[in-house]
Design a protein around this motif. Structure first.
Motif, PDB file in Angstrom:
ATOM      1  N   TYR A 140       0.835  -1.196   0.000  1.00  0.00           N
ATOM      2  CA  TYR A 140       0.000   0.000   0.000  1.00  0.00           C
ATOM      3  C   TYR A 140       0.874   1.251   0.000  1.00  0.00           C
ATOM      4  O   TYR A 140       0.550   2.262  -0.614  1.00  0.00           O
ATOM      5  CB  TYR A 140      -0.892   0.024   1.243  1.00  0.00           C
ATOM      6  CG  TYR A 140      -2.105  -0.843   1.135  1.00  0.00           C
ATOM      7  CD1 TYR A 140      -3.133  -0.511   0.258  1.00  0.00           C
ATOM      8  CD2 TYR A 140      -2.245  -1.972   1.909  1.00  0.00           C
ATOM      9  CE1 TYR A 140      -4.251  -1.293   0.165  1.00  0.00           C
ATOM     10  CE2 TYR A 140      -3.355  -2.766   1.822  1.00  0.00           C
ATOM     11  CZ  TYR A 140      -4.356  -2.426   0.946  1.00  0.00           C
ATOM     12  OH  TYR A 140      -5.463  -3.206   0.849  1.00  0.00           O
ATOM     13  N   GLY A 141       1.993   1.166   0.729  1.00  0.00           N
ATOM     14  CA  GLY A 141       2.917   2.297   0.784  1.00  0.00           C
ATOM     15  C   GLY A 141       3.422   2.650  -0.605  1.00  0.00           C
ATOM     16  O   GLY A 141       3.387   3.808  -1.016  1.00  0.00           O
ATOM     17  N   PHE A 142       3.876   1.644  -1.364  1.00  0.00           N
ATOM     18  CA  PHE A 142       4.297   1.880  -2.760  1.00  0.00           C
ATOM     19  C   PHE A 142       3.200   2.580  -3.529  1.00  0.00           C
ATOM     20  O   PHE A 142       3.414   3.551  -4.234  1.00  0.00           O
ATOM     21  CB  PHE A 142       4.536   0.561  -3.508  1.00  0.00           C
ATOM     22  CG  PHE A 142       5.756  -0.183  -3.105  1.00  0.00           C
ATOM     23  CD1 PHE A 142       6.936   0.485  -2.837  1.00  0.00           C
ATOM     24  CD2 PHE A 142       5.735  -1.567  -3.020  1.00  0.00           C
ATOM     25  CE1 PHE A 142       8.061  -0.220  -2.479  1.00  0.00           C
ATOM     26  CE2 PHE A 142       6.856  -2.270  -2.660  1.00  0.00           C
ATOM     27  CZ  PHE A 142       8.021  -1.594  -2.382  1.00  0.00           C
ATOM     28  N   PHE A 143       2.022   1.981  -3.400  1.00  0.00           N
ATOM     29  CA  PHE A 143       0.876   2.476  -4.161  1.00  0.00           C
ATOM     30  C   PHE A 143       0.633   3.953  -3.851  1.00  0.00           C
ATOM     31  O   PHE A 143       0.459   4.772  -4.758  1.00  0.00           O
ATOM     32  CB  PHE A 143      -0.338   1.617  -3.795  1.00  0.00           C
ATOM     33  CG  PHE A 143      -1.596   1.995  -4.509  1.00  0.00           C
ATOM     34  CD1 PHE A 143      -1.650   2.007  -5.901  1.00  0.00           C
ATOM     35  CD2 PHE A 143      -2.740   2.334  -3.801  1.00  0.00           C
ATOM     36  CE1 PHE A 143      -2.811   2.348  -6.559  1.00  0.00           C
ATOM     37  CE2 PHE A 143      -3.898   2.676  -4.453  1.00  0.00           C
ATOM     38  CZ  PHE A 143      -3.929   2.685  -5.835  1.00  0.00           C
ATOM     39  N   ALA A 144       0.707   4.276  -2.554  1.00  0.00           N
ATOM     40  CA  ALA A 144       0.451   5.665  -2.156  1.00  0.00           C
ATOM     41  C   ALA A 144       1.516   6.589  -2.717  1.00  0.00           C
ATOM     42  O   ALA A 144       1.225   7.636  -3.291  1.00  0.00           O
ATOM     43  CB  ALA A 144       0.399   5.767  -0.637  1.00  0.00           C
ATOM     44  N   VAL A 145       2.772   6.192  -2.582  1.00  0.00           N
ATOM     45  CA  VAL A 145       3.853   7.127  -2.874  1.00  0.00           C
ATOM     46  C   VAL A 145       4.128   7.190  -4.381  1.00  0.00           C
ATOM     47  O   VAL A 145       4.526   8.232  -4.899  1.00  0.00           O
ATOM     48  CB  VAL A 145       5.100   6.771  -2.035  1.00  0.00           C
ATOM     49  CG1 VAL A 145       5.907   5.673  -2.676  1.00  0.00           C
ATOM     50  CG2 VAL A 145       5.936   7.993  -1.769  1.00  0.00           C
ATOM     51  N   LEU A 146       3.909   6.096  -5.087  1.00  0.00           N
ATOM     52  CA  LEU A 146       4.256   6.086  -6.511  1.00  0.00           C
ATOM     53  C   LEU A 146       3.060   6.349  -7.424  1.00  0.00           C
ATOM     54  O   LEU A 146       3.244   6.795  -8.549  1.00  0.00           O
ATOM     55  CB  LEU A 146       4.873   4.732  -6.895  1.00  0.00           C
ATOM     56  CG  LEU A 146       6.181   4.405  -6.182  1.00  0.00           C
ATOM     57  CD1 LEU A 146       6.694   3.049  -6.598  1.00  0.00           C
ATOM     58  CD2 LEU A 146       7.221   5.480  -6.470  1.00  0.00           C
ATOM     59  N   THR A 147       1.867   6.057  -6.985  1.00  0.00           N
ATOM     60  CA  THR A 147       0.706   6.205  -7.868  1.00  0.00           C
ATOM     61  C   THR A 147      -0.231   7.317  -7.408  1.00  0.00           C
ATOM     62  O   THR A 147      -0.511   8.254  -8.149  1.00  0.00           O
ATOM     63  CB  THR A 147      -0.084   4.875  -7.922  1.00  0.00           C
ATOM     64  OG1 THR A 147       0.839   3.823  -8.135  1.00  0.00           O
ATOM     65  CG2 THR A 147      -1.098   4.898  -9.037  1.00  0.00           C
ATOM     66  N   VAL A 148      -0.687   7.203  -6.151  1.00  0.00           N
ATOM     67  CA  VAL A 148      -1.733   8.131  -5.706  1.00  0.00           C
ATOM     68  C   VAL A 148      -1.187   9.542  -5.527  1.00  0.00           C
ATOM     69  O   VAL A 148      -1.771  10.512  -6.021  1.00  0.00           O
ATOM     70  CB  VAL A 148      -2.373   7.620  -4.403  1.00  0.00           C
ATOM     71  CG1 VAL A 148      -3.433   8.585  -3.922  1.00  0.00           C
ATOM     72  CG2 VAL A 148      -2.980   6.252  -4.642  1.00  0.00           C
ATOM     73  N   ALA A 149      -0.036   9.663  -4.848  1.00  0.00           N
ATOM     74  CA  ALA A 149       0.489  11.007  -4.568  1.00  0.00           C
ATOM     75  C   ALA A 149       0.780  11.790  -5.850  1.00  0.00           C
ATOM     76  O   ALA A 149       0.330  12.934  -5.991  1.00  0.00           O
ATOM     77  CB  ALA A 149       1.721  10.904  -3.675  1.00  0.00           C
ATOM     78  N   PRO A 150       1.501  11.214  -6.844  1.00  0.00           N
ATOM     79  CA  PRO A 150       1.719  11.973  -8.085  1.00  0.00           C
ATOM     80  C   PRO A 150       0.418  12.306  -8.800  1.00  0.00           C
ATOM     81  O   PRO A 150       0.260  13.422  -9.324  1.00  0.00           O
ATOM     82  CB  PRO A 150       2.571  11.027  -8.928  1.00  0.00           C
ATOM     83  CG  PRO A 150       3.181  10.080  -7.969  1.00  0.00           C
ATOM     84  CD  PRO A 150       2.223   9.930  -6.847  1.00  0.00           C
TER      85      PRO A 150
END
Lengths: 459, 286
Positions: free
Chosen positions: A283-293
């Motif tokens: 989930y951390g990856f998802f947040a930092v690499l997909t959702v945040a950008p």
């Protein structure tokens, strides 16, 4: 050595079981009476007498062997050397002797150290052999004693039951003692922190800059320990997470219980619950690499300045992680509302939607609230997603597009790198941990109370 | 409690000219034959999946009378009852064929909204099922979803009237805001009856309304049913033949999904035409 010991113990215990069983059978046959207990219980009784006392002895032996051997080694060193040494120096000397004894030699050791190391090895060797002999002797003694106790009307069944009771109590005691140990360790370090930083400053201060210098040459913060911005950051991210998770979780629970067909439900429910099984680091990856950008670009498109590690990104992803908690607990609560309630409402001429809103949800509310509280406690304790996706700087803001930090993130950063356990920087982690622990504990207690109360209503 | 019941009994006795007779005896056969027909079932078949539960049931239900449906367990009497307000619609894979009329309209017609139908044909269940809300809210539930009261005072009036009609007002008037689930079983069942009355239905269906109640509470509910007959059409499913004899004017006997016999209650219990009916009422099977 220990492995050999355990294999021997298991072998003796198995033999004990066998002997006990055989003797019981023999008793029954020779005296031509009925046994009080089945032969298996007699066997288990003997096996317990073989295994348990020896295990306890092994435990104590291992606890004290090191201390005894060290004492013997130190007292064997010529007294002119140890004389006048402080306790710390002696500890250093002992660890030097130990590493020499294990063959890790960095500088040429003093001759008396070499001698002591050899002595240490001999003592340890003897101690291990002695343990093997003593423990096995005890095991055999236990076997003999237990076997002598057996008779046709011996109540092995009850004895075995009592022993099992004891084992179960022991296991639950271990869980409780561990919890108490965690609380104690948190509490002691937190108390040391509050000796250095006033309680009032920690709970009401508005500035959080804990990265003070531990070595003289470090460039570091000023050392402000006002945790309010950290708490508000945690609450902000948790609130965003709940804003995502409550509607999605609750509505999917309603859909699955009241509208979905059996086949659809049997597919969708496990898929939804799979969300809970995704590792939080993913989930951390998802947040930092997909959702945040994505949020940042979307914000830029409409002229909003979104921080790269915005609370919104971390909170939204955390919300997705929490959906299954809310949906499955709400699902249970709604399903538990008796069919009679639905029938009663339909028979009054209510539609399905009216029935759900006016009867099912109010009746299931305590269960749903309990689920939500458990989810909140999960959200404020969640670490990995926020470590990866939330900020490090504690900022007092309610703007979800800004970067905030959380209690868990701060604990992680305070314990990474240089640590020193008489420095408020490191100790602050324990104070934060204690606050987190108390908060989630209270939430869990309240949630369990609420859920229990609702269970009583229909049963 | 006891005195209240005695008074109520006394009242109902005065209503029947002071004679100590059971409700069944108060309506003579000739009277019910003259009652207009309220509901008509024609060739009703019901299927649960592929299993057929009812076979071509034809039955007329008369206005301002109590019709009892009796028969052994699994004979389809509850299934038939639930057809009358389309409660079977909420059961998956249940299919109803044939025609059931309420007045002049076919309730299984294409333009009928089952939700509105259920406001006209109310239902009381086997186990009292008050909502986990206050007594007041339990009664106000139906009127509220049907928009029957604009102002608070109107709702208050509906609640009071319904509770009075269900002979519950005096027992609960001081605690209308307390939860309905806190009442005794018999009171809960009368609360459910009051709840059904509150939306002004024409027909009230009762599915073994007394099977979860003790004898005293049962007597009160039976008394209530007899009073309600004046204004409503009542259909009651019961396992107790004494109860059918006490409260109903007409009785229908179901067996294995068939309607065996339907007639005046007196007729059924004293002079049944069918052998199966006779066997059942004399306790030979069931």
């Amino acid at each position: 050595m220990l492995t050999t010991l355990f294999i021997c113990l298991v072998a003796v215990a198995a033999a004990g079981y066998f002997f006990g069983q055989r003797k019981a059978r023999g008793l029954a046959a020779s005296q031509n009476t009925r046994l009080h207990s089945l032969p298996g219980y007699h066997g288990a009784y003997v096996a317990f007498w073989v295994g348990l006392p020896s295990l306890v002895l092994v435990l104590f032996w291992l606890l004290f062997q090191d201390a005894v051997v060290e004492g013997l080694v130190v007292s064997a060193i010529p007294s002119e050397i140890t004389q006048g040494m402080s306790g710390n120096r002696i500890d250093l000397l002992v660890s030097e002797i130990k590493s020499v004894a294990a063959g890790r030699i960095f500088v040429e050791p003093q001759p008396y150290v070499l001698e002591a190391a050899a002595h240490y090895n001999i003592l340890n060797n003897t101690a291990e052999k002695a343990m093997l002999v003593v423990v096995l002797a005890l095991a055999v003694l236990g076997l003999g004693y237990a076997r002598r106790n057996l008779s046709a009307d011996f109540r092995a069944r009850q004895k075995v039951g009592l022993t099992m009771d004891g084992l179960m109590i022991l296991c639950s005691v271990i869980a409780i003692v561990t919890t108490l140990g965690i609380i104690a360790s948190l509490l002691f370090e937190a108390i040391r922190f509050f000796e250095k930083v006033p309680v009032g400053e920690f709970f009401f201060g508005l500035s959080w800059e804990p990265q003070i210098a531990i070595r003289a040459d470090q460039v570091a913060g000023t050392g402000a320990f006002g945790a309010v911005p950290v708490f508000t950051g945690t609450l902000l991210i948790a609130a965003i997470a709940m804003a995502v998770a409550i509607p999605i979780g609750l509505f999917s629970a309603i859909y699955l219980t009241e509208y979905a067909g059996d086949r659809f439900r049997s597919v969708i429910k496990p898929v939804l619950e799979m969300l809970a099984g995704v590792p939080t680091v993913v989930y951390g990856f998802f947040a930092v690499l997909t959702v945040a950008p994505a949020l940042r670009e979307a914000g830029a498109a409409i002229g909003l300045d979104v921080a790269p590690n915005s609370a919104l990104a971390a909170g939204a992803v955390m919300g997705i992680m929490i959906i299954p908690f809310i949906s499955s607990l709400s699902d249970d609560a709604i399903t538990a509302v008796p069919r009679a309630m639905r029938d009663g409402s339909y028979a009054m001429g209510a539609t399905k939607a009216e029935t759900i809103i006016r009867v099912l949800l109010p009746a299931a509310l305590p269960g749903i609230v309990g689920g939500i509280l458990l989810a909140v406690s999960r959200a404020i304790g969640e670490t990995m997603i926020v470590v990866m996706a939330a900020g490090l700087i504690a900022k007092l803001t309610a703007n979800p597009l800004d970067a905030v930090t959380t209690v868990t993130v701060q604990i992680v950063t305070l314990l990474i790198g240089d640590t020193e356990f008489d420095n408020p920087k490191t100790l602050a982690a324990f104070a934060l941990g204690l606050v987190l622990f108390v908060a989630t504990l209270l939430l869990n207690i309240v949630a369990l109370r609420v859920v229990q109360k609702y269970r009583e209503r229909y049963e | 409690m006891k005195t209240a019941q005695n008074t109520a009994q006394a009242e109902s006795q005065t209503a029947t000219n002071g004679a100590t007779m059971t409700p069944a005896e108060t309506a003579s056969p000739q009277v019910t034959e003259m009652h207009p027909i309220k509901m008509t079932a024609r060739k009703v078949d019901v299927f649960y999946g592929t299993k057929q539960a009812l076979f071509g049931v034809d039955l007329e239900i008369r206005d301002n009378a109590v019709t009892a449906l009796i028969g052994p367990s699994g004979c389809g009497k509850s299934t038939f009852l639930r057809c009358l307000n389309r409660m079977n619609d909420v059961i998956d894979n249940c299919r109803v064929e044939g025609e059931i009329r309420l007045g002049d309209t076919n309730i299984y017609g294409a333009n009928i909204d089952p939700v509105l139908l259920r406001a006209r044909v109310g239902m009381v269940f086997q186990k009292p099922n008050p909502f986990p809300k206050s007594i007041y809210e339990n009664i106000a539930y139906g009127p509220r979803i049907h928009g029957m009261a604009e102002r608070r005072a109107e709702m208050d009036e509906i609640v009071e009237t319904s509770l009075r009609k269900a002979a519950l007002w005096d027992e609960v008037k001081d605690r209308l805001q307390e939860p309905g689930t806190g009442l005794s079983g018999g009171q809960q069942q009368r609360l459910c009856i009051a709840r059904a009355i509150a939306v002004n239905p024409e027909v009230i269906l009762m599915d073994e309304p007394c099977s979860a109640l003790d004898p005293i509470a049962t007597a009160r509910v039976e008394e209530l049913i007899d009073e309600l007959r004046e204004n409503y059409t009542i259909v009651i499913v019961t396992h107790s033949m004494q109860q059918a004899a006490r409260v109903s004017q007409r009785t229908a006997f179901f067996h294995l999904g068939n309607l065996v016999e339907e007639d005046e209650t007196d007729q059924i219990f004293t002079n049944p035409r069918d052998k199966r009916t006779q066997d059942y009422i004399t306790g030979r099977f069931g």
